[in-house]
Write a protein that holds these residues in place. Structure first.
Motif, mmCIF file in Angstrom:
data_model
loop_
_atom_site.group_PDB
_atom_site.id
_atom_site.type_symbol
_atom_site.label_atom_id
_atom_site.label_comp_id
_atom_site.label_asym_id
_atom_site.label_seq_id
_atom_site.Cartn_x
_atom_site.Cartn_y
_atom_site.Cartn_z
ATOM 1 N N ASN A 110 -8.989 6.383 34.593
ATOM 2 C CA ASN A 110 -9.723 6.633 33.655
ATOM 3 C C ASN A 110 -9.514 6.731 32.322
ATOM 4 O OD1 ASN A 110 -12.369 8.089 32.564
ATOM 5 N ND2 ASN A 110 -11.047 9.710 32.444
ATOM 6 N N GLY A 111 -10.072 6.857 31.186
ATOM 7 C CA GLY A 111 -8.884 6.133 29.445
ATOM 8 C C GLY A 111 -8.752 7.971 29.424
ATOM 9 N N GLY A 112 -8.424 7.883 28.188
ATOM 10 C CA GLY A 112 -7.810 9.643 27.907
ATOM 11 C C GLY A 112 -6.343 10.074 28.877
ATOM 12 N N GLN A 113 -6.541 10.919 29.004
ATOM 13 C CA GLN A 113 -5.304 11.752 29.629
ATOM 14 C C GLN A 113 -4.908 11.407 31.016
ATOM 15 O OE1 GLN A 113 -5.013 16.089 31.769
ATOM 16 N NE2 GLN A 113 -4.607 16.606 29.896
ATOM 17 N N MET A 114 -5.384 11.041 31.707
ATOM 18 C CA MET A 114 -4.877 9.579 32.676
ATOM 19 C C MET A 114 -4.571 8.668 32.240
ATOM 20 S SD MET A 114 -5.526 11.892 35.720
ATOM 21 C CE MET A 114 -5.336 12.903 34.943
ATOM 22 N N ALA A 115 -4.155 7.822 32.258
ATOM 23 C CA ALA A 115 -4.453 6.903 30.781
ATOM 24 C C ALA A 115 -3.250 6.619 30.937
ATOM 25 C CB ALA A 115 -5.784 6.049 30.062
ATOM 26 N N ARG A 116 -3.418 7.507 29.640
ATOM 27 C CA ARG A 116 -1.578 8.470 28.988
ATOM 28 C C ARG A 116 -0.626 8.635 29.211
ATOM 29 N NH1 ARG A 116 0.873 12.795 28.101
ATOM 30 N NH2 ARG A 116 -0.735 13.979 28.555
ATOM 31 N N GLN A 117 -1.146 9.140 31.042
ATOM 32 C CA GLN A 117 -0.015 9.341 32.271
ATOM 33 C C GLN A 117 0.948 8.436 32.340
ATOM 34 O OE1 GLN A 117 -0.871 13.377 34.619
ATOM 35 N NE2 GLN A 117 -2.322 14.236 33.284
ATOM 36 N N CYS A 118 0.255 7.665 33.197
ATOM 37 C CA CYS A 118 0.312 5.936 33.840
ATOM 38 C C CYS A 118 1.003 5.922 32.853
ATOM 39 C CB CYS A 118 -0.921 5.731 34.313
ATOM 40 S SG CYS A 118 -1.913 6.005 35.540
ATOM 41 N N LEU A 119 1.227 5.252 31.712
ATOM 42 C CA LEU A 119 1.240 4.522 30.543
ATOM 43 C C LEU A 119 2.553 5.525 29.987
ATOM 44 C CD1 LEU A 119 1.369 2.177 28.732
ATOM 45 C CD2 LEU A 119 -0.293 3.352 27.385
ATOM 46 N N ASP A 120 2.863 6.626 30.011
ATOM 47 C CA ASP A 120 3.954 7.678 29.802
ATOM 48 C C ASP A 120 4.988 7.322 31.011
ATOM 49 O OD1 ASP A 120 3.707 8.338 26.886
ATOM 50 O OD2 ASP A 120 2.842 10.581 27.904
ATOM 51 N N ALA A 121 4.509 7.025 32.251
ATOM 52 C CA ALA A 121 5.088 6.603 33.415
ATOM 53 C C ALA A 121 5.591 5.656 33.905
ATOM 54 C CB ALA A 121 4.646 7.589 34.920
ATOM 55 N N GLY A 122 5.390 5.273 33.600
ATOM 56 C CA GLY A 122 5.480 2.953 33.357
ATOM 57 C C GLY A 122 5.162 2.929 34.799
ATOM 58 N N LEU A 123 3.829 3.670 34.872
ATOM 59 C CA LEU A 123 2.970 2.556 36.284
ATOM 60 C C LEU A 123 1.710 1.913 35.246
ATOM 61 C CD1 LEU A 123 2.582 6.138 37.916
ATOM 62 C CD2 LEU A 123 4.057 4.120 38.661
ATOM 63 N N LEU A 124 1.297 1.139 34.423
ATOM 64 C CA LEU A 124 0.341 0.885 34.234
ATOM 65 C C LEU A 124 0.513 -0.513 33.226
ATOM 66 C CD1 LEU A 124 -2.723 2.077 33.842
ATOM 67 C CD2 LEU A 124 -2.631 2.013 30.758
ATOM 68 N N ASP A 125 -0.422 -1.256 34.497
ATOM 69 C CA ASP A 125 -0.050 -2.584 34.238
ATOM 70 C C ASP A 125 -1.112 -3.854 32.956
ATOM 71 O OD1 ASP A 125 1.604 -3.043 36.515
ATOM 72 O OD2 ASP A 125 -0.040 -2.738 37.484
ATOM 73 N N GLU A 126 -2.357 -2.839 32.948
ATOM 74 C CA GLU A 126 -3.884 -3.619 31.790
ATOM 75 C C GLU A 126 -4.182 -2.663 31.238
ATOM 76 O OE1 GLU A 126 -4.242 -7.764 34.372
ATOM 77 O OE2 GLU A 126 -6.106 -5.998 33.578
ATOM 78 N N ILE A 127 -4.772 -2.939 30.119
ATOM 79 C CA ILE A 127 -5.465 -2.425 29.598
ATOM 80 C C ILE A 127 -6.642 -2.433 28.416
ATOM 81 C CG2 ILE A 127 -6.124 -0.431 27.261
ATOM 82 C CD1 ILE A 127 -2.764 -0.276 27.364
ATOM 83 N N HIS A 128 -7.712 -2.236 29.079
ATOM 84 C CA HIS A 128 -8.936 -3.087 28.772
ATOM 85 C C HIS A 128 -9.798 -2.006 27.197
ATOM 86 C CE1 HIS A 128 -9.001 -5.339 32.863
ATOM 87 N NE2 HIS A 128 -7.917 -4.559 33.083
ATOM 88 N N VAL A 129 -10.506 -2.553 27.004
ATOM 89 C CA VAL A 129 -10.897 -2.514 25.954
ATOM 90 C C VAL A 129 -12.934 -2.447 25.900
ATOM 91 C CG1 VAL A 129 -11.048 -1.815 23.758
ATOM 92 C CG2 VAL A 129 -8.635 -0.795 24.635
#
Length: 197
Positions: A134-153
């Motif tokens: 989910n966008g918002g806080q969960m997405a930010r936490q994943c990005l900060d932890a280096g766990l996110l591969d893609e972002i869809h807008v």
């Protein structure tokens, strides 16, 4: 192994919700502005989008094997009536699991050990498919932890002026992305996909 992705309908000025959690009628208008039915797992909820957006959603649904959300969204949606509309198991990251539900079933899995544990559990559930965050806080936490591969807008032609940004308070910003690697022009929405470097 699938990817860890996040996506959200976003205003041109970068908000996924307006002030006081408003503006959803504008941000999600594209879900019902066409003639092509997109059924969901939620009784009584069938989206009717343009043919282009319907194809986009179908591909997204087919490659998603689990979702990761926070407790706020889980409560805000009243647990989507018991099953997420995408018809996949939803991992809920929370400090306080609900007392009236099991910690894990085919609909919801509650994780209290932090973002890394929540992503690991969602990946286990998704198998070879993607995990949608989910966008918002969960997405930010994943990005900060280096766990996110893609972002869809899903970029909607509206200016909300204020509200909740898609990514707020990044610890390691600025973050450079690759792309857009996909551009899908829908009706009153442009679907964009970026890769996290």
């Amino acid at each position: 192994m699938g990817k860890v992705t996040t996506g959200a309908s976003m205003s041109i000025d970068g908000y996924i919700a307006g002030p006081g959690e408003s503006g959803f009628d504008l941000l999600f208008q594209w879900y019902n502005n066409g003639d092509v039915e997109v059924p969901t797992a939620m009784p009584g909820l069938t989206m009717r989008t343009s043919a282009v957006s319907a194809g986009h959603l179908k591909r997204l649904f087919e490659r998603t094997g689990a979702l990761l959300v926070g407790r706020h969204l889980y409560d805000f949606t009243n647990a989507w009536g018991g099953r997420h509309p995408m018809d996949v198991t939803t991992v809920v990251l929370t400090h306080r699991p609900p007392e009236d539900r099991p910690l894990a079933d085919e609909n919801f899995v509650f994780v209290t050990e932090g973002i890394e544990a929540a992503v690991a559990r969602a990946k286990e559930i998704a198998g070879d498919l993607d995990v949608g965050v989910n966008g918002g806080q969960m997405a930010r936490q994943c990005l900060d932890a280096g766990l996110l591969d893609e972002i869809h807008v899903d970029l909607v032609p509206v200016l909300l002026g204020a509200g909740t940004p898609f990514f707020d308070g990044l610890a390691g910003g600025p973050v450079r992305l690759e792309g857009p690697v996909e551009i899908v022009p829908g009706d009153a929405v442009t679907h964009l996909r970026y890769l996290v470097r």
